[in-house]
Enzyme design. Structure first.
Site, short mmCIF file in Angstrom:
data_model
loop_
_atom_site.label_atom_id
_atom_site.label_comp_id
_atom_site.label_asym_id
_atom_site.label_seq_id
_atom_site.Cartn_x
_atom_site.Cartn_y
_atom_site.Cartn_z
CB CYS A 93 44.43 70.93 100.54
SG CYS A 93 45.36 71.76 101.85
CG HIS A 94 42.50 70.30 106.15
ND1 HIS A 94 43.06 69.07 106.35
CD2 HIS A 94 43.28 71.17 106.79
CE1 HIS A 94 44.13 69.18 107.09
NE2 HIS A 94 44.30 70.44 107.37
CG HIS A 135 49.76 74.26 101.02
ND1 HIS A 135 50.78 73.53 101.58
CD2 HIS A 135 48.61 73.59 101.32
CE1 HIS A 135 50.27 72.47 102.19
NE2 HIS A 135 48.96 72.48 102.04
CG ASN A 172 50.78 68.29 100.93
OD1 ASN A 172 50.06 68.78 100.07
ND2 ASN A 172 50.56 68.46 102.22
#
Length: 434
Positions: free
Chosen positions: A172-173, A202, A151
């Protein structure tokens, strides 16, 4: 096949990602190069992975370690895949700098790794390292896929895609766990569920969700509205109530991506929506303490095993190497994929992975209110990249002045002063800006 892991001193994450590869028969006969600048942490990861390799993979993988910038090209030589999990500047001094100096201006944060003033400066100190890495990849393994886990995801991945020749996807999970997290929060079953997610990292959106073919969003919204107890996901539920859709990343993250939550004039919102200020530094301290307790057990355990996780890396590599298709949520350049977001943006969309590589899927228009929220974040991401590429300090100011949280709290003059203070405090962690 060779896989190079950059930032292999992140031992727990290396266990998940590389342990997954060792646990996947189709790709477990592999050369693994572990690279880090911290020799002690690197050796801990090397010990751990050798134990896992012996216990679950009959020792079939060959694992080598490389320490320091002078050995990075050797680590990359001939790699088919490069996994990136670096943190430039660490908890001390840089994460503390990102939190402590803004506090002097009354600017509070929760995570500060993706957007906000902290996310801007994390990107600015990471991008020069990423560009150096890109030059080494172009020289040593030009056909490799870079799987970026670091990130701020959109800024770093977008910069690599626009300003280097490296094949890059950001991973990204939050996509994998989004629907399950929401359903559990409203006490609904998770079996037979299908969903569609797109947006930016996000801040991607659960656009639709069905269970056994039935649209369950109306029932989710009804149950969400009926919740009366305080819980850890109140910001996301409020975003869903007001804007109509659930967002992928956690409430502590999204509290600082919008101008509505952390506000000096409305301090009661912190308690009302259960917002954990200074959450990331607190986590860092906890992880450091926990590592003292569990580190030796993890890195010295001769019987250590591993079960495959939902992290995307092993599934991507398996799909490409075997030509067995797999779907991921990937961060890619917006080549007409989301039609009401800028072409320069890095977007998070469904992608098909097979022997041809990683192919992003067309999404079309997002609901207009969701695209508008995404664009407020994209503005700051694009200007942060512009600052890093141009070396112009004015674009750091622009990125901060357009950041939703910072601009909601600070004047133009204070925002510029804050940026100057952060530049000075970071010192050699940043290149010189003119």
């Amino acid at each position: 096949m060779k896989i190079t892991f950059i930032g292999a001193g992140s031992t727990v994450f290396a266990k998940n990602v590389l342990g997954d590869i060792l646990a996947t028969q189709a790709i477990s006969d592999v050369d693994i190069a572990l690279y880090d600048v911290d020799e002690r942490r690197l050796t801990e990861s090397w010990n751990m992975l050798n134990n896992i390799n012996r216990n679950i993979n009959q020792g079939r993988a060959r694992i080598e370690k490389y320490v320091g910038v002078d050995q990075r090209r050797a680590a990359l030589a001939g790699a088919s895949y490069v996994i990136n999990a670096i943190q430039v500047g660490g908890y001390q001094p840089c994460t503390l700098t990102d939190f402590d100096i803004p506090k002097k201006y009354g600017l509070r944060q929760t995570i500060a790794d993706t957007l906000g003033i902290g996310g801007i400066f994390r990107a600015l100190r990471t991008l020069p390292v990423m560009f150096d890495l890109a030059r080494d990849i172009e020289a040593c393994c030009p056909g490799a896929w870079l799987l970026n886990y670091t990130n701020p995801m959109a800024s770093l991945t977008g910069a690599m895609l626009r300003h280097t020749g490296v094949k890059t996807v950001g991973l990204c999970h939050s996509v994998q766990v989004c629907a399950e997290t929401l359903l559990k929060s409203v006490d609904m079953p998770t079996d037979g569920v299908k969903y569609h997610i797109a947006g930016i990292n996000h801040m991607a959106w659960l656009l639709n969700i069905t269970r056994h073919g039935e649209d369950i969003y109306p029932e989710i919204r009804r149950r969400s509205a009926a919740l009366t107890h305080k819980h850890d996901d109140m910001v996301r539920h409020e975003i869903m109530r007001v804007f109509g859709y659930y967002v992928t990343e956690s409430s502590e993250h999204n509290a600082e991506y919008m101008p509505y939550w952390i506000k000096g004039r409305y301090p009661e919102l912190i308690d009302r929506f259960n917002i954990p200020l200074d959450e990331y530094p607190r986590r860092c301290v906890e992880q450091i303490e926990q590592w003292r307790e569990v580190g030796e057990r993890l890195t010295q355990n001769q019987s250590l095993t591993h079960t495959r996780t939902h992290e995307y890396a092993s599934w991507i590599i398996e799909a490409i190497e075997t030509d067995r298709p797999y779907k991921i949520g990937g961060n890619v350049l917006n080549t007409g994929l989301i039609t009401n977001l800028p072409a320069e943006a890095c977007v998070e969309v469904p992608c098909l992975v097979d022997g041809q590589g990683i192919t992003p899927c067309y999404v079309g228009d997002l609901p207009p209110q969701l695209a508008a929220l995404n664009r407020t974040n994209i503005n700051t991401q694009l200007l942060t990249i512009e600052a890093a590429v141009s070396g112009k300090k004015e674009h750091i100011y622009h990125a901060a002045l357009l950041d939703p949280h910072t601009s909601a709290e600070l004047s133009i003059d204070d925002t510029i002063r804050l940026c100057d203070d952060l530049i000075a405090a970071h010192g050699d962690w940043l290149p010189a800006y003119r």
